[in-house]
Design an enzyme around this catalytic site. Sequence first.
Site, mmCIF file in Angstrom:
data_model
loop_
_atom_site.group_PDB
_atom_site.id
_atom_site.type_symbol
_atom_site.label_atom_id
_atom_site.label_comp_id
_atom_site.label_asym_id
_atom_site.label_seq_id
_atom_site.Cartn_x
_atom_site.Cartn_y
_atom_site.Cartn_z
ATOM 1 N N HIS A 99 24.109 7.254 23.495
ATOM 2 C CA HIS A 99 24.429 8.100 22.277
ATOM 3 C C HIS A 99 23.302 9.420 22.297
ATOM 4 C CE1 HIS A 99 20.476 5.751 21.592
ATOM 5 N NE2 HIS A 99 20.454 6.372 20.123
ATOM 6 N N HIS A 108 21.097 10.681 20.722
ATOM 7 C CA HIS A 108 19.748 10.966 20.128
ATOM 8 C C HIS A 108 18.871 11.623 20.925
ATOM 9 C CE1 HIS A 108 20.228 7.798 16.251
ATOM 10 N NE2 HIS A 108 20.420 9.095 15.937
ATOM 11 N N ASP A 115 15.716 11.355 21.927
ATOM 12 C CA ASP A 115 14.926 10.334 22.888
ATOM 13 C C ASP A 115 15.721 9.683 24.063
ATOM 14 O OD1 ASP A 115 15.969 8.743 20.667
ATOM 15 O OD2 ASP A 115 14.720 7.266 21.373
ATOM 16 N N HIS A 116 17.106 9.834 23.960
ATOM 17 C CA HIS A 116 17.824 9.320 25.068
ATOM 18 C C HIS A 116 18.717 10.347 26.160
ATOM 19 C CE1 HIS A 116 17.683 5.344 23.372
ATOM 20 N NE2 HIS A 116 17.245 5.920 22.349
ATOM 21 N N HIS A 133 24.480 2.060 14.914
ATOM 22 C CA HIS A 133 23.359 2.726 14.853
ATOM 23 C C HIS A 133 23.694 4.330 14.892
ATOM 24 C CE1 HIS A 133 19.309 4.374 16.242
ATOM 25 N NE2 HIS A 133 19.759 4.857 17.215
ATOM 26 N N ASP A 182 20.434 1.930 21.847
ATOM 27 C CA ASP A 182 19.692 1.431 20.556
ATOM 28 C C ASP A 182 20.727 0.544 19.762
ATOM 29 O OD1 ASP A 182 17.579 2.948 21.417
ATOM 30 O OD2 ASP A 182 17.803 4.537 19.701
ATOM 31 N N HIS A 240 14.684 0.723 24.402
ATOM 32 C CA HIS A 240 13.409 0.576 23.946
ATOM 33 C C HIS A 240 12.758 -0.655 24.390
ATOM 34 C CE1 HIS A 240 13.217 4.277 21.407
ATOM 35 N NE2 HIS A 240 14.562 4.272 21.435
HETATM 36 FE FE FE Z 1 16.069 5.514 20.704
HETATM 37 ZN ZN ZN Z 2 18.845 6.097 18.884
#
Ligand code: FE
Ligand code: ZN
Length: 263
Positions: free
Chosen positions: A61, A63, A65-66, A120, A137, A176
């Site tokens: 996805h 986001h 942090d990915h 998410h 996530d 995570h």
């Molecule tokens: Fe994340």
């Molecule tokens: Zn995420």
Amino acid sequence: MSATLAPVEVTVVPCLKDNYAYLLRAPGAARAVVVDASEAEPVLAALEKLGVPLGAILSTHHHADHVLGNEPLVARYPGIDVFGSAHDRGRIPEQTRFVEDDEHIEVEGLSFRCLLVPGHTLGAVAFYGQGAVFTGDTLFAGGCGRLFEGTPAMMNTSLNERLASLPPETRVYCGHEYTASNLRFAAHVEPGNAAVQAKAAKVAELRARGEPTVPSTLADERATNPFMRCDSAEIIAHVAARLGSDRSPAAVLGAVRAAKDAF
Ligand code: FE
Ligand code: ZN
């Protein structure tokens, strides 16, 4: 499908605070594939250890942090493909492949079925192949992602119809390391579930040794994850005050999610 595929070498690459990137290499393949390039440096270090270049990026996805590693990794390995949901066009850096629900992809000797699993985010994808599923996530060990874009009904379909229909032995690699805190909540909403207690003890041991708690399995998740246990009488009773007369799995999931957000 997974049973006929060769086992794949998976390197768990800790990134940022508690993210995981996963480096996959098919037996004998000349190049590796990374799922969720959270950042470039640890992925480059893991590639160096494997002794192979990067052949593709799979992004679950959009986001940050990915996908923070997408640009620097494409700069280092020009021309590699970056796979993500067609829905995420314009949101995933360097994306070159725009996958649809149930699309089959072949990459560097690996094959995956792309499952669109909104909840998410609306463009969330789970990559299923080689007996494993990479859930980002959407599904965590012991939990699920917050509903930033989707509805409880969407997340219920994603977890309890799409992902739950995969073989129980499927290994689950999530985005995570949240397992210990997820299981504290699981024990809170379902104190009578012995499988949660047993898993929490196992997870505490792993974390004490500094080891990741991935992979889980779908069988484990169905036994311990409150978001995959929306028919549990104990869980339903726990969130009853948040439920109206609607006791459908989607309504229960929404109530459990709200309880977790406030936990
Ligand atoms: Fe994340
Ligand atoms: Zn995420």
